[in-house]
Structure formats: structure tokens, C-alpha cells
Design a protein around this motif. Structure first.
Motif, mmCIF file in Angstrom:
data_model
loop_
_atom_site.group_PDB
_atom_site.id
_atom_site.type_symbol
_atom_site.label_atom_id
_atom_site.label_comp_id
_atom_site.label_asym_id
_atom_site.label_seq_id
_atom_site.Cartn_x
_atom_site.Cartn_y
_atom_site.Cartn_z
ATOM 1 N N LEU A 101 -13.906 -10.166 35.344
ATOM 2 C CA LEU A 101 -12.820 -11.146 35.376
ATOM 3 C C LEU A 101 -12.833 -11.950 36.673
ATOM 4 O O LEU A 101 -12.586 -13.157 36.667
ATOM 5 C CB LEU A 101 -11.467 -10.447 35.194
ATOM 6 C CG LEU A 101 -11.229 -9.792 33.828
ATOM 7 C CD1 LEU A 101 -9.849 -9.140 33.770
ATOM 8 C CD2 LEU A 101 -11.371 -10.813 32.715
ATOM 9 N N ARG A 102 -13.129 -11.285 37.792
ATOM 10 C CA ARG A 102 -13.119 -12.001 39.077
ATOM 11 C C ARG A 102 -14.393 -12.828 39.262
ATOM 12 O O ARG A 102 -14.318 -14.003 39.608
ATOM 13 C CB ARG A 102 -12.994 -10.993 40.233
ATOM 14 C CG ARG A 102 -11.636 -10.370 40.392
ATOM 15 C CD ARG A 102 -10.637 -11.323 41.065
ATOM 16 N NE ARG A 102 -10.946 -11.536 42.473
ATOM 17 C CZ ARG A 102 -11.207 -12.716 43.005
ATOM 18 N NH1 ARG A 102 -11.235 -13.785 42.249
ATOM 19 N NH2 ARG A 102 -11.433 -12.841 44.302
ATOM 20 N N THR A 116 -6.118 -11.708 37.613
ATOM 21 C CA THR A 116 -6.877 -10.519 37.213
ATOM 22 C C THR A 116 -5.955 -9.305 37.127
ATOM 23 O O THR A 116 -6.041 -8.510 36.186
ATOM 24 C CB THR A 116 -8.012 -10.244 38.223
ATOM 25 O OG1 THR A 116 -8.841 -11.408 38.326
ATOM 26 C CG2 THR A 116 -8.865 -9.082 37.782
#
Lengths: 118, 204
Positions: free
Chosen positions: B162-163, B173
Motif C-alpha cells: 500500500l505504501r 494506509t
């Protein structure tokens, strides 16, 4: 690891992940497309405003009821009585003591027309 | 970064819509563009999580349905973290069900005895081992990345993807993973360390 090296490293990983997502086979892409279309079709359609329908129905019902009930509320128009000497006729008919006077009305009219003789 | 992603998919090509111009049509088109832009990465993220493509496709489909049903009227800039919140939740459900099934299977095997000759699962390939033909084009490095990502604990893998891949900021996130921002930073740091150790020989 230096910051620059770390950026380079994450950039390379990101590129590899992008490549793996870009190169998906046709069958998988088709399944994804079907899944997306199914999700969009399953979204509830915007409902017409229920209160608008209710208000419209209530207005129409009220109008129909008013049309149906109105003739019963307004009294039937009776023919108007003849205007003119009605009060005088009632007065004349009500007083029984004057009937004789009215019967002799012609006589009194003649008497009134006579010149005074002293 | 989230906003950059949002603008990217909002500017992408969209199919013609006869109801174009109405708010509902605009929302439909925006949702279509958003899902079109995120679906491939979502599939790969699900695939890393569950280890095989069939289950990953089912999860992504379920995720799209739930996302559209629940969040279609939310602001478009909130869609990426909300979509990943749904996806993360579905992956968690999958792992819970998998654990329950494994527990029951182990219990039954202890009761009736194990018979590998008649076990249909014995002939099914391990989904966590990538098929050789699946990643030939990507080469050995890509395969190593797949293996390394699948080997990560779920939370570390989600934080990393996600990051680093999706480009969500720490707050989004954390929202997607339903945890604190501090946890995101911890998971990401551990994921980076583990990946770097595993991929050192490939990435130098």
C-alpha cells in the motif's frame, strides 16, 4: 543503505510490480472486466423520490374527493320569491281587523276623491 | 500521493455513456474508471495474500461489489483507502476461513487416519509456489520478488504494497489496514528489511 539507494531500490521493485500487473493474461483481464461490470450493475439505481409520488397521489385524491363532495355541500338554488309588495301583503293578510277596510277600499278611495262639502 | 493517483484514474479514457452529464452517470463513469485503474494491482495484491489466482479473482470481485455498494457516494479522493480497506478485510476473512478449514482437516485426519493415496488435495499444486511458466517473462528477479512478498507476514506485506506500490500515505494506509500510523511504520520498516535481505542478490 543510503536514501538514494533506497529510493532506487523501491523504484525498481515498483517497476517490477507494475510490469507484473500490466502483463496479466487475457483470460484474467476478461474475468476482471466481468467482475467490474457486475459490481457496477449491482449498484442500486437512484430511486425516484418517494415523497414526491406520495404528495402527487395525495393531491390527486384530495381533488377527486372535492369534486365528488362539492355538490352536496352547496344547497340547491330555490327560485327567488317575487319581489315588491310581499311585506305589505303579509301585513295586510296578518291583521284580520283590517280586512273589512280593504274590502271597502274602493269606497274609501271614492270618498277621498269627493270635494269637501263643509 | 493519494490525490495524484485519484487524478490519474479520473483522467483516464472512459466509455461513452448515453446518460452522460447526469450526476448518476458521472458517478458511474468515475467508479468505472477508478475500478479499471486499480483492479490489476488489487488482483496482484490479493494474489500475494492468498497464493493463487482463482481465489484472488473471487476476492477482488467480492471486494468490488462491496465497495460499489457501500462507498460509491463517498468523495472520490477517499476511494483508494476505502477500496483497500475492503480488500484487506476480505483477505483477512479468507485467512480466517483457511485456518478453520486447516484445523478441521487436521482433526479429521487424526480421527480417520491419513490416506495420501485417496486425498484429492495431494495432487493439487501448492499455490504458494509460483509456477515456472507463470513468470518466465519477468525473469528470475521478478519471481524472487513474488516469493519474497508471499513469504512476508500479511500485515508487513500489506503495509509495503500500500505504501510503496499503491502510493498511499501513512494515514491512508493506516485507514486501509485499520491500524495506527505507528503500526504502519513498524510493519513497513520490517517488510523493507526482510525484502532487502531476501532480494539482495537480485537487486544488488
Amino acid at each position: 543503505m543510503a536514501e538514494h539507494d533506497e529510493d532506487t531500490w523501491t523504484q525498481r521493485i515498483r517497476q517490477q510490480l507494475d510490469t507484473s500487473a500490466r502483463d496479466l493474461d487475457a483470460a484474467t483481464l476478461s474475468r476482471l472486466n466481468q467482475a467490474r461490470q457486475a459490481a457496477l450493475q449491482a449498484a442500486p439505481k437512484p430511486q425516484p423520490r418517494r415523497w414526491l409520488w406520495q404528495a402527487t397521489f395525495a393531491s390527486a385524491f384530495s381533488l377527486a374527493m372535492a369534486i365528488a363532495i362539492w355538490p352536496r355541500l352547496v344547497p340547491e338554488q330555490l327560485p327567488a320569491p317575487p319581489t315588491g309588495t310581499l311585506p305589505e301583503d303579509f301585513t295586510m293578510l296578518a291583521g284580520s281587523e283590517n280586512l273589512e277596510l280593504y274590502e271597502e277600499l274602493d269606497f274609501y278611495a271614492w270618498l277621498d276623491a269627493q270635494p269637501a262639502s263643509g | 500521493m493519494t490525490h495524484t493517483l485519484a487524478m490519474h484514474w479520473m483522467d483516464s479514457d472512459r466509455p461513452a455513456n448515453p446518460r452522460a452529464g447526469t450526476p448518476a452517470a458521472r458517478n458511474h463513469d468515475a467508479l468505472d474508471a477508478f475500478l479499471r485503474g486499480i483492479e490489476r494491482r488489487a488482483l496482484r495484491i490479493a494474489e500475494f495474500g492468498v497464493g493463487n489466482r482463482e481465489d484472488a479473482l473471487d476476492i477482488v470481485q467480492d471486494c468490488m461489489l462491496a465497495f460499489v455498494r457501500n462507498y460509491r457516494d463517498k468523495p472520490a479522493t477517499d476511494w483508494p483507502p476505502l477500496f483497500h480497506r475492503v480488500l484487506d478485510s476480505r483477505l483477512l476473512d479468507f485467512h480466517r476461513r483457511h485456518q478453520v478449514r486447516s484445523r478441521w482437516r487436521g482433526w479429521i485426519e487424526r480421527i480417520v487416519g491419513r490416506d495420501d493415496d485417496n486425498d484429492p488435495l495431494a495432487n493439487v499444486a501448492d499455490p504458494r509456489v509460483p509456477l515456472p511458466c507463470q513468470h518466465v517473462a519477468d525473469g528470475e528477479t521478478a519471481m524472487a520478488l513474488d516469493v519474497a512478498l508471499r513469504a512476508l507476514p500479511n500485515r508487513q506485506r500489506q503495509a509495503f504494497l500500500l505504501r510503496i506500490w499503491e502510493g498511499l500515505d501513512v494515514a491512508d494506509t493506516a485507514r486501509a489496514m485499520a491500524c495506527s500510523e505507528g503500526s504502519v511504520k513498524t510493519h513497513l520498516s520490517r517488510a523493507m528489511t526482510a525484502l532487502r535481505a531476501r532480494l539482495e542478490q537480485h537487486h544488488g
